[in-house]
Design a protein around this motif. Structure first.
Motif, PDB file in Angstrom:
ATOM      1  N   THR A  72       0.493  -5.307  -6.627  1.00 40.60           N
ATOM      2  CA  THR A  72      -0.619  -4.516  -6.095  1.00 40.60           C
ATOM      3  C   THR A  72      -0.204  -3.102  -5.685  1.00 40.60           C
ATOM      4  N   TYR A  73       1.037  -2.935  -5.236  1.00 41.09           N
ATOM      5  CA  TYR A  73       1.494  -1.605  -4.825  1.00 41.09           C
ATOM      6  C   TYR A  73       2.413  -0.967  -5.862  1.00 41.09           C
ATOM      7  N   TYR A  74       3.395  -1.715  -6.322  1.00 39.95           N
ATOM      8  CA  TYR A  74       4.460  -1.122  -7.101  1.00 39.95           C
ATOM      9  C   TYR A  74       4.037  -0.631  -8.475  1.00 39.95           C
ATOM     10  N   ILE A 102     -10.438 -11.001  -1.948  1.00 38.39           N
ATOM     11  CA  ILE A 102     -10.918 -11.872  -3.032  1.00 38.39           C
ATOM     12  C   ILE A 102      -9.924 -13.007  -3.261  1.00 38.39           C
ATOM     13  N   ASN A 103      -8.632 -12.688  -3.207  1.00 43.78           N
ATOM     14  CA  ASN A 103      -7.618 -13.730  -3.348  1.00 43.78           C
ATOM     15  C   ASN A 103      -7.676 -14.746  -2.217  1.00 43.78           C
ATOM     16  N   LYS A 120      -6.507   0.912  -6.391  1.00 42.64           N
ATOM     17  CA  LYS A 120      -5.796   0.804  -5.105  1.00 42.64           C
ATOM     18  C   LYS A 120      -6.693   0.345  -3.968  1.00 42.64           C
ATOM     19  N   GLU A 121      -7.690  -0.451  -4.289  1.00 43.18           N
ATOM     20  CA  GLU A 121      -8.542  -1.039  -3.256  1.00 43.18           C
ATOM     21  C   GLU A 121      -7.919  -2.374  -2.842  1.00 43.18           C
ATOM     22  N   ILE A 122      -6.789  -2.248  -2.161  1.00 37.46           N
ATOM     23  CA  ILE A 122      -5.938  -3.399  -1.874  1.00 37.46           C
ATOM     24  C   ILE A 122      -6.646  -4.403  -0.970  1.00 37.46           C
ATOM     25  N   SER A 123      -7.378  -3.926   0.039  1.00 40.26           N
ATOM     26  CA  SER A 123      -8.041  -4.856   0.958  1.00 40.26           C
ATOM     27  C   SER A 123      -9.078  -5.701   0.227  1.00 40.26           C
ATOM     28  N   LEU A 158      -0.530  -7.195   4.280  1.00 41.60           N
ATOM     29  CA  LEU A 158      -1.760  -7.805   3.786  1.00 41.60           C
ATOM     30  C   LEU A 158      -1.448  -8.941   2.817  1.00 41.60           C
ATOM     31  N   SER A 159      -0.443  -8.725   1.991  1.00 46.34           N
ATOM     32  CA  SER A 159      -0.029  -9.767   1.049  1.00 46.34           C
ATOM     33  C   SER A 159       0.460 -10.998   1.802  1.00 46.34           C
TER      34      SER A 159
END
Length: 415
Positions: free
Chosen positions: A274-276, A151-152, A143-146, A9-10
């Protein structure tokens, strides 16, 4: 969501940002040139310090504790309410200082009062940026990564259209105005995206200031403020040294090289943030922590190797696409800058433990020491080798930093 999915996703978000950056950078190369790019770099560094102060440096802490407390509604409300109050007070205070001290800030940043108006505009938009970043930190911690990445993506598309138009019509002035106004629009996009959120709602920010939550955030405030001060200031010092010792065009070539590094590494740095950070914050067992780090290296190392090798092989194409022939002297910077980029990411996989485990003292010492080392190495290498010396300094700094992180983390967690 695991590291691989987050990285994918990133990568999508970064690809869109890279396309936006490609167009914006080409416009900058055409309309402001190397010397103008150096001016923009100076302002971006000053802007980074100001923005961090306006946020109190608490956003990494907000992400960490949101991840830890996300199943504890009472703790979450205290955390978010306290963080919002800190953000508003500091943003308004910083904005007032910018407004009344615009001429002073113009002189120390640009060595002229010609662009003082930029700081006046900045004083009105700063609070929107600060609250915007706070909300993004909360989304990241949940953790709402999507949502975070979408937004980015929206921000990249808006920045592409808005910034390019301003550069085309107003050249350097347009670029500076774009830098201080982009986030205003994105703030309203975030509010709209969160309008029906079942956790992030207005009632979650109405609690009184909580001193315990404030104390927890203070450790992250100190770490972030130090990092956001010493790193940009060291870069400003190096850029000034290049401009005064070699030329401001040379300073612009280095700024262009740093821009390329920042952009292509975004796929990895975004995945790490975002994850780590939330993931490492959750882990208390040393064995599990070690396994998570090993997994991180297995995923990230091949990616960064492919990216750096591909970029070096295509450096002529990158120069043609992103810049103009005026920037050709920067080609000599690629080799050792890319070596430094590889070592930087290898180091950061370990260094994120300092944020996740609130290693305040170690973080502050290493940030200050290595910022000073970078400046001193740059002066030494530039004096002896010219412009390419700054890339030697970058690679040397991260060689030593990686070794330092390995020894420190082994001693702290993996004896």
């Amino acid at each position: 969501m695991n590291l691989a999915k987050t990285s994918l996703l990133s990568f999508i978000a970064t690809a869109i940002k890279l396309v936006a950056g490609l167009v914006i950078n080409k416009a900058l190369a055409l309309f402001v040139g190397p010397a103008g790019l150096a001016v923009i770099g100076q302002f971006q560094n000053a802007q980074g310090v100001i923005r961090t102060i306006s946020q109190g440096g608490i956003n990494s802490g907000v992400t960490k504790y949101t991840a830890e407390y996300r199943h504890n509604e009472n703790a979450i409300v205290k955390l978010w309410s306290t963080s919002l109050k800190i953000t508003i007070v500091l943003s308004l205070s910083t904005s007032a200082i910018l407004f009344f001290g615009a001429e002073y800030f113009g002189r120390i940043t640009f060595d002229t009062e010609e662009y003082s108006y930029v700081f006046i505009v900045f004083s009105f938009t700063l609070i929107l940026y600060s609250v915007n970043q706070l909300l993004l930190s909360i989304i990241n911690g949940l953790k709402e990564i999507s949502t975070y990445i979408s937004i980015n993506i929206t921000q990249s598309i808006y920045s592409l259209i808005f910034t390019t138009a301003l550069i085309y019509f107003f050249h350097l002035d347009g670029a500076l105005i774009a830098l201080v106004t982009n986030q205003s629009f994105i703030f309203f996009i975030i509010l709209w995206r969160l309008r029906n959120h079942n956790v992030v709602k207005l009632a979650s920010f109405k609690c009184k200031f909580n001193s315990k939550a404030g104390q927890r955030l203070a450790n992250y405030s100190i770490m972030t403020l130090v990092s956001a001060s010493v790193v940009p200031i060291s870069q400003m010092m190096i850029r000034n040294y290049l401009g005064e010792t070699l030329s401001w065009d040379d300073a612009g070539y280095w700024q262009a090289m740093m821009y390329i590094s920042t952009m292509y590494l975004m796929v990895i740095t975004t995945a790490l943030s975002t994850y780590y950070l939330p993931r490492l914050s959750e882990i208390s067992d040393t064995t599990e922590l070690k396994l998570e780090l090993i997994k991180g290296y297995k995923v990230i190392t091949p990616i960064i190797l492919v990216l750096t090798v591909a970029l070096f092989a295509m450096k002529e194409v990158v120069l043609f696409i992103l810049f103009t022939e005026d920037f050709r002297p920067m080609l000599e910077l690629f080799k050792w800058q890319l070596v430094g980029d590889f070592l930087k990411i290898m180091s950061w996989l370990l260094a994120y433990l300092m944020l996740a485990k609130t290693m305040t003292r170690e973080f502050i010492i290493t940030e200050i020491v290595f910022a000073i080392l970078f400046v001193l190495l740059s002066i030494f290498y530039v004096d002896n080798f010219g412009l390419v010396g700054v890339s030697y300094a970058f690679a040397t700094k991260y060689s030593v930093y990686f070794l330092c992180m390995f020894i420190l983390m082994k001693k702290k967690f993996f004896r």
